[in-house]
Structure formats: C-alpha cells, structure tokens
Design a protein around this motif. Structure first.
Motif, PDB file in Angstrom:
ATOM      1  N   ILE A 129      16.153 -54.534  -2.410  1.00  0.00           N
ATOM      2  CA  ILE A 129      15.327 -56.547  -1.927  1.00  0.00           C
ATOM      3  C   ILE A 129      13.995 -56.185  -1.016  1.00  0.00           C
ATOM      4  O   ILE A 129      14.353 -55.607   0.241  1.00  0.00           O
ATOM      5  CB  ILE A 129      16.531 -57.339  -1.963  1.00  0.00           C
ATOM      6  N   ALA A 130      13.225 -57.499  -1.724  1.00  0.00           N
ATOM      7  CA  ALA A 130      12.242 -57.368  -0.679  1.00  0.00           C
ATOM      8  C   ALA A 130      12.078 -59.302  -0.101  1.00  0.00           C
ATOM      9  O   ALA A 130      11.865 -59.890  -1.265  1.00  0.00           O
ATOM     10  CB  ALA A 130      11.156 -56.641  -1.635  1.00  0.00           C
ATOM     11  N   ILE A 131      12.531 -58.862   1.226  1.00  0.00           N
ATOM     12  CA  ILE A 131      12.593 -60.687   1.877  1.00  0.00           C
ATOM     13  C   ILE A 131      11.068 -60.733   1.973  1.00  0.00           C
ATOM     14  O   ILE A 131       9.926 -60.609   1.880  1.00  0.00           O
ATOM     15  CB  ILE A 131      12.836 -60.903   3.196  1.00  0.00           C
ATOM     16  N   MET A 132      10.533 -62.959   0.922  1.00  0.00           N
ATOM     17  CA  MET A 132       9.389 -62.926   1.007  1.00  0.00           C
ATOM     18  C   MET A 132       9.757 -63.468   2.057  1.00  0.00           C
ATOM     19  O   MET A 132      10.078 -64.404   2.816  1.00  0.00           O
ATOM     20  CB  MET A 132       9.265 -64.032  -0.353  1.00  0.00           C
ATOM     21  N   GLN A 133       8.424 -63.538   2.547  1.00  0.00           N
ATOM     22  CA  GLN A 133       8.034 -63.953   4.118  1.00  0.00           C
ATOM     23  C   GLN A 133       7.656 -65.286   3.734  1.00  0.00           C
ATOM     24  O   GLN A 133       7.070 -66.226   2.927  1.00  0.00           O
ATOM     25  CB  GLN A 133       6.951 -63.221   4.583  1.00  0.00           C
ATOM     26  N   GLY A 134       7.525 -66.176   5.119  1.00  0.00           N
ATOM     27  CA  GLY A 134       8.180 -67.299   4.632  1.00  0.00           C
ATOM     28  C   GLY A 134       9.078 -68.475   4.409  1.00  0.00           C
ATOM     29  O   GLY A 134       8.372 -70.141   4.310  1.00  0.00           O
ATOM     30  N   PHE A 135       9.896 -68.141   3.752  1.00  0.00           N
ATOM     31  CA  PHE A 135      10.678 -68.292   3.396  1.00  0.00           C
ATOM     32  C   PHE A 135      12.131 -68.386   3.788  1.00  0.00           C
ATOM     33  O   PHE A 135      13.091 -67.049   3.864  1.00  0.00           O
ATOM     34  CB  PHE A 135      10.804 -68.474   1.825  1.00  0.00           C
ATOM     35  N   LYS A 136      12.090 -69.479   4.648  1.00  0.00           N
ATOM     36  CA  LYS A 136      13.612 -69.600   5.777  1.00  0.00           C
ATOM     37  C   LYS A 136      14.128 -70.675   5.829  1.00  0.00           C
ATOM     38  O   LYS A 136      13.592 -71.884   6.803  1.00  0.00           O
ATOM     39  CB  LYS A 136      13.456 -69.213   7.263  1.00  0.00           C
ATOM     40  N   LYS A 137      15.776 -71.298   5.207  1.00  0.00           N
ATOM     41  CA  LYS A 137      16.193 -71.981   5.311  1.00  0.00           C
ATOM     42  C   LYS A 137      17.362 -71.992   5.984  1.00  0.00           C
ATOM     43  O   LYS A 137      18.501 -71.027   6.418  1.00  0.00           O
ATOM     44  CB  LYS A 137      16.440 -72.262   3.866  1.00  0.00           C
ATOM     45  N   THR A 138      17.590 -72.862   6.613  1.00  0.00           N
ATOM     46  CA  THR A 138      19.185 -72.846   7.757  1.00  0.00           C
ATOM     47  C   THR A 138      20.119 -74.450   7.062  1.00  0.00           C
ATOM     48  O   THR A 138      19.583 -75.462   7.115  1.00  0.00           O
ATOM     49  CB  THR A 138      18.496 -73.481   9.559  1.00  0.00           C
ATOM     50  N   ILE A 139      20.949 -73.798   6.916  1.00  0.00           N
ATOM     51  CA  ILE A 139      22.383 -75.207   6.569  1.00  0.00           C
ATOM     52  C   ILE A 139      23.508 -75.041   7.954  1.00  0.00           C
ATOM     53  O   ILE A 139      23.617 -73.637   7.876  1.00  0.00           O
ATOM     54  CB  ILE A 139      22.919 -74.595   5.675  1.00  0.00           C
ATOM     55  N   LYS A 140      24.059 -75.927   8.195  1.00  0.00           N
ATOM     56  CA  LYS A 140      25.092 -75.812   8.614  1.00  0.00           C
ATOM     57  C   LYS A 140      25.932 -76.886   8.191  1.00  0.00           C
ATOM     58  O   LYS A 140      26.049 -78.107   7.081  1.00  0.00           O
ATOM     59  CB  LYS A 140      24.868 -76.767  10.461  1.00  0.00           C
TER      60      LYS A 140
ATOM     61  N   GLU B 187      13.616 -60.682  -3.510  1.00  0.00           N
ATOM     62  CA  GLU B 187      12.920 -60.257  -4.606  1.00  0.00           C
ATOM     63  C   GLU B 187      13.516 -59.076  -4.510  1.00  0.00           C
ATOM     64  O   GLU B 187      13.410 -57.697  -3.762  1.00  0.00           O
ATOM     65  CB  GLU B 187      11.608 -60.273  -5.066  1.00  0.00           C
ATOM     66  N   THR B 188      14.364 -58.336  -6.480  1.00  0.00           N
ATOM     67  CA  THR B 188      14.987 -57.094  -6.527  1.00  0.00           C
ATOM     68  C   THR B 188      14.131 -56.771  -7.604  1.00  0.00           C
ATOM     69  O   THR B 188      14.094 -57.395  -8.253  1.00  0.00           O
ATOM     70  CB  THR B 188      16.552 -57.181  -6.620  1.00  0.00           C
ATOM     71  N   LYS B 189      14.435 -55.360  -8.521  1.00  0.00           N
ATOM     72  CA  LYS B 189      13.588 -55.385  -9.481  1.00  0.00           C
ATOM     73  C   LYS B 189      15.263 -54.546  -9.996  1.00  0.00           C
ATOM     74  O   LYS B 189      15.070 -54.468 -11.502  1.00  0.00           O
ATOM     75  CB  LYS B 189      12.682 -53.591  -9.930  1.00  0.00           C
ATOM     76  N   THR B 190      16.376 -54.919  -9.978  1.00  0.00           N
ATOM     77  CA  THR B 190      18.046 -54.145 -10.078  1.00  0.00           C
ATOM     78  C   THR B 190      18.174 -54.738 -10.590  1.00  0.00           C
ATOM     79  O   THR B 190      18.789 -56.553 -10.283  1.00  0.00           O
ATOM     80  CB  THR B 190      18.251 -52.815  -9.083  1.00  0.00           C
ATOM     81  N   GLU B 191      18.688 -54.642 -11.670  1.00  0.00           N
ATOM     82  CA  GLU B 191      19.581 -56.045 -12.561  1.00  0.00           C
ATOM     83  C   GLU B 191      20.932 -55.410 -12.530  1.00  0.00           C
ATOM     84  O   GLU B 191      21.713 -56.932 -12.434  1.00  0.00           O
ATOM     85  CB  GLU B 191      19.381 -56.182 -14.411  1.00  0.00           C
ATOM     86  N   GLU B 192      21.493 -54.246 -12.382  1.00  0.00           N
ATOM     87  CA  GLU B 192      22.462 -53.792 -13.029  1.00  0.00           C
ATOM     88  C   GLU B 192      23.213 -54.175 -10.522  1.00  0.00           C
ATOM     89  O   GLU B 192      22.807 -54.002  -9.747  1.00  0.00           O
ATOM     90  CB  GLU B 192      23.254 -52.210 -12.266  1.00  0.00           C
ATOM     91  N   VAL B 193      24.636 -54.993 -10.561  1.00  0.00           N
ATOM     92  CA  VAL B 193      25.094 -55.588  -9.511  1.00  0.00           C
ATOM     93  C   VAL B 193      26.154 -54.513  -9.362  1.00  0.00           C
ATOM     94  O   VAL B 193      27.232 -54.417 -10.592  1.00  0.00           O
ATOM     95  CB  VAL B 193      24.707 -56.200  -9.337  1.00  0.00           C
ATOM     96  N   LYS B 194      26.691 -53.920  -7.976  1.00  0.00           N
ATOM     97  CA  LYS B 194      27.986 -53.663  -7.872  1.00  0.00           C
ATOM     98  C   LYS B 194      28.649 -54.333  -6.930  1.00  0.00           C
ATOM     99  O   LYS B 194      28.528 -54.398  -5.954  1.00  0.00           O
ATOM    100  CB  LYS B 194      27.544 -51.856  -7.580  1.00  0.00           C
ATOM    101  N   LEU B 195      29.689 -55.244  -7.015  1.00  0.00           N
ATOM    102  CA  LEU B 195      30.314 -56.238  -6.126  1.00  0.00           C
ATOM    103  C   LEU B 195      31.259 -55.066  -5.425  1.00  0.00           C
ATOM    104  O   LEU B 195      31.771 -54.722  -5.699  1.00  0.00           O
ATOM    105  CB  LEU B 195      31.140 -57.135  -7.458  1.00  0.00           C
ATOM    106  N   SER B 196      31.257 -56.025  -4.351  1.00  0.00           N
ATOM    107  CA  SER B 196      32.354 -56.206  -3.032  1.00  0.00           C
ATOM    108  C   SER B 196      33.687 -56.568  -3.533  1.00  0.00           C
ATOM    109  O   SER B 196      33.428 -56.635  -4.944  1.00  0.00           O
ATOM    110  CB  SER B 196      31.510 -55.842  -2.079  1.00  0.00           C
ATOM    111  N   HIS B 197      34.543 -55.971  -2.717  1.00  0.00           N
ATOM    112  CA  HIS B 197      35.671 -56.941  -3.260  1.00  0.00           C
ATOM    113  C   HIS B 197      36.061 -57.676  -2.921  1.00  0.00           C
ATOM    114  O   HIS B 197      36.736 -58.962  -3.344  1.00  0.00           O
ATOM    115  CB  HIS B 197      37.028 -55.477  -2.352  1.00  0.00           C
ATOM    116  N   GLU B 198      35.089 -58.209  -2.052  1.00  0.00           N
ATOM    117  CA  GLU B 198      35.065 -59.760  -1.921  1.00  0.00           C
ATOM    118  C   GLU B 198      34.970 -60.661  -3.299  1.00  0.00           C
ATOM    119  O   GLU B 198      34.675 -61.815  -2.835  1.00  0.00           O
ATOM    120  CB  GLU B 198      33.973 -59.841  -0.736  1.00  0.00           C
ATOM    121  N   HIS B 199      34.529 -60.197  -4.498  1.00  0.00           N
ATOM    122  CA  HIS B 199      33.840 -60.733  -5.302  1.00  0.00           C
ATOM    123  C   HIS B 199      34.455 -61.083  -6.794  1.00  0.00           C
ATOM    124  O   HIS B 199      35.077 -59.534  -6.846  1.00  0.00           O
ATOM    125  CB  HIS B 199      32.087 -61.058  -5.768  1.00  0.00           C
ATOM    126  N   VAL B 200      34.449 -61.813  -7.679  1.00  0.00           N
ATOM    127  CA  VAL B 200      34.842 -61.651  -8.628  1.00  0.00           C
ATOM    128  C   VAL B 200      34.602 -61.463 -10.293  1.00  0.00           C
ATOM    129  O   VAL B 200      34.704 -61.489 -11.282  1.00  0.00           O
ATOM    130  CB  VAL B 200      36.786 -62.384  -8.989  1.00  0.00           C
TER     131      VAL B 200
END
Length: 142
Positions: free
Chosen positions: A63-74, A94-107
């Motif tokens: 992943i490549a963080i795009m500079q200039g975008f940062k949003k905070t929610i509370k 941004e990523t170029k990788t479509e394949e995701v390997k989920l952690s145990h936290e997600h279904v």
C-alpha cells in the motif's frame, strides 16, 4: 465519570482496474462493514499504524499512502460498562494487489465501486470519509 480514550488509525484502501476505482471493505464480527483500522501502538505515528494494521488485517504489503488526505472521526461507544471516546485517523492508500488474506478479526471482504461501497458501509461517518476519498482521487488522478 471520566471517559476513557482510545486512538486508532486506518486506511481507505483502493485499487484501480480497467479505469475504475474499487474500495476495500472488511466484514467485521459481529457483522458491520468498515475499513481496515486498529489501535496506535507505542510511539507509532498514525500513518505507521494505518500501514501496519492494513497489512495485518488484509495481508496487503504494497500500500502507498496518498499524501494530502487525512481525516479524523470521533465517536463514543460503551465497553465493559465504560464510555469510551474513540478517535480514528484515516488515510487514503492505493494498492496494486487484489488478493486479500484476512486476519481472524474478519469474516469477509469486498472490492466495490463507489456506489456499492457507500451502500455496503455500516456507519455514516465511514460513508462520509469514503465520499471525501473518492473526490480526492478524482481531483488528483487527472
């Protein structure tokens, strides 16, 4: 009663395919849909946390963080009888990788275009961040 505070960071992850933008949404237990995110650890910066958590939760290492975008929610939530004020900082990555390997936290996970992603997200604040991210990408991808 004092409110406990927590801080997390995460990323709105996207990929471009055939001139379209797709956003990564994760299906959390007990059933909501959101972006990858997690607690800031030690002396990590928010950006370091967002990158680490995205990798841990999705297996994405490019992943490549795009500079200039940062949003905070509370927002407030309750856990173990305590009220907790949660602050979450989101970056756009941004990523170029479509394949995701989920952690145990997600279904589950989905790569969705903007309209489907807005319909799938569970929380209003996440929808607002996604709208802003989509506008940012359009503005800076010409």
């Amino acid at each position: 009663m004092a409110t406990k505070k927590e801080k997390s960071a995460g990323a709105v992850v996207f990929l471009r395919k055939e001139n379209k933008v797709y956003y990564l949404l994760l299906h959390y237990q007990p059933g909501h849909w959101d972006f990858p995110k997690g607690h800031v650890e030690g002396a990590e910066t928010d950006e370091e946390t967002a990158t680490r958590e995205t990798e841990e939760e999705t297996g994405l290492t490019d992943i490549a963080i795009m500079q200039g975008f940062k949003k905070t929610i509370k927002y407030y939530f309750r856990a173990e009888g305590k009220t907790i004020l949660k602050t979450v900082v989101f970056f756009l990555a941004e990523t170029k990788t479509e394949e995701v390997k989920l952690s145990h936290e997600h279904v589950g996970y989905k790569w969705l275009g903007i309209e489907d992603a807005l319909a799938q997200l569970s929380f209003k604040n996440a929808k607002e961040i996604l709208k802003e991210a989509d506008e940012f990408i359009k503005k800076f991808s010409r």
